[in-house]
Scaffold this active site. Structure first.
Site, short mmCIF file in Angstrom:
data_model
loop_
_atom_site.label_atom_id
_atom_site.label_comp_id
_atom_site.label_asym_id
_atom_site.label_seq_id
_atom_site.Cartn_x
_atom_site.Cartn_y
_atom_site.Cartn_z
N SER A 181 0.85 -1.18 0.00
CA SER A 181 0.00 0.00 0.00
C SER A 181 0.89 1.23 0.00
O SER A 181 2.10 1.14 0.28
CB SER A 181 -0.86 -0.01 1.28
OG SER A 181 -1.47 1.23 1.52
N TYR A 239 -2.05 -1.14 10.65
CA TYR A 239 -2.02 -1.34 9.20
C TYR A 239 -0.68 -0.90 8.63
O TYR A 239 -0.07 -1.60 7.82
CB TYR A 239 -3.17 -0.53 8.59
CG TYR A 239 -3.41 -0.76 7.12
CD1 TYR A 239 -4.27 -1.76 6.69
CD2 TYR A 239 -2.81 0.05 6.16
CE1 TYR A 239 -4.53 -1.95 5.34
CE2 TYR A 239 -3.05 -0.14 4.80
CZ TYR A 239 -3.92 -1.14 4.40
OH TYR A 239 -4.16 -1.33 3.06
#
Length: 286
Positions: free
Chosen positions: A167, A180
């Site tokens: 990401s 995350y």
């Protein structure tokens, strides 16, 4: 819907999926895709099946896996998708789905895509959520690689690849997503470790994108708005798209196509590196 933005992914069609001529893209080749019951994982399973691969989809959502198989039938893809209900936090389940995939043919490819999100600052982040998130997004890909690498090496030429969903948050940090961000930075290390141990023929790579129109992303909007005390419209315009140069979100199919390309022979020099398709988030600034 948040403001003027339509927060629903367009219906996926065969034309959305990248199809390549490749010596390893055929029914005798098996690919595992985690998170195959929805979003990017579903699109990737469909994309690989459209390239005539045999796909084993792993997800805890059995109904979602059935729906993925139904969509494959509706699209009339040339490959096959076998959904296997899998608890990715259970090492035994991970080992079992890898063994099942190896029974289907030559296991060469793994796409670790399954993920989750929890919005909270470090000072109030529930550790049970931290443990669950990192188990799914970091420990499970490690265990998947551990179980799959011997099978890839046992093919006639040892050619294959393990791909990890990263990401923009694997490149930089924003507030309120500490677990995350930790997992995505960790996946960079795992990707490089796979490449270091793969002897060139067994590759490791990652895929990094910005915001994608998936159920996981849509669910974040209200949570982020509440956490930051702003409107959902402001979340989309300022938080999600504010720093980007490309002012639209990616679709799951567009991300799936990156995995397809990365597994192909066209990407033989993609090893230990990251496919960064982020619309300008990471390397441009106001």
């Amino acid at each position: 819907m948040a403001g003027d933005f339509d927060l629903s992914a367009p219906e996926l069609t065969r034309d959305d999926l990248l199809v390549l001529e490749d010596p390893y893209f055929g029914p005798e080749t098996v690919a595992i895709v985690t998170g195959a019951a929805s979003g990017i994982g579903r699109a990737t399973a469909l994309g690989l099946a459209a390239n005539d691969l045999t796909v084993v989809g792993a997800d805890i959502d059995a109904e979602g896996l059935d729906e993925t198989e139904d969509i494959a039938a509706d699209l009339d893809v040339s490959g096959t998708i076998h959904g296997i209900e899998t608890d990715l936090t259970d090492d035994g389940d991970v080992a079992a789905v890898v063994a099942a995939a190896a029974d289907e043919g030559d296991l060469r490819f793994v796409a670790n895509i399954a993920g989750m999100q929890h919005i909270a600052g470090i000072h109030e982040f529930p550790m049970e959520k931290y443990d669950l998130l990192t188990d799914i997004m970091l420990r499970s890909p490690f265990k998947m690689a551990q179980a799959a690498m011997p099978h890839i090496r046992e093919t006639d030429d040892g050619v294959g690849a393990i791909a990890n969903m990263s990401s923009v948050h694997g490149h930089y940090a924003t507030k309120d997503k500490p677990a995350y961000i930790t997992a995505k930075h960790g996946i960079t290390g795992l990707t490089r470790a796979i490449a270091a141990e793969g002897d060139g023929s067994l590759r490791g790579y990652s895929v990094s994108v910005g915001y994608v129109l998936t159920p996981l992303m849509v669910d974040q909007i209200a949570d982020t708005a509440a956490e930051r005390g702003i409107s959902e419209q402001e979340v989309v315009e300022d938080v999600m798209l504010g720093q980007a140069r490309t002012k639209e979100m990616m679709t799951p199919a567009e991300v799936a196509n990156l995995f397809t390309f990365g597994f192909s022979s066209h990407a033989s020099h993609l090893n230990g590196a990251d496919l960064l398709f982020d619309g300008g988030y990471t390397h441009t600034y106001e």
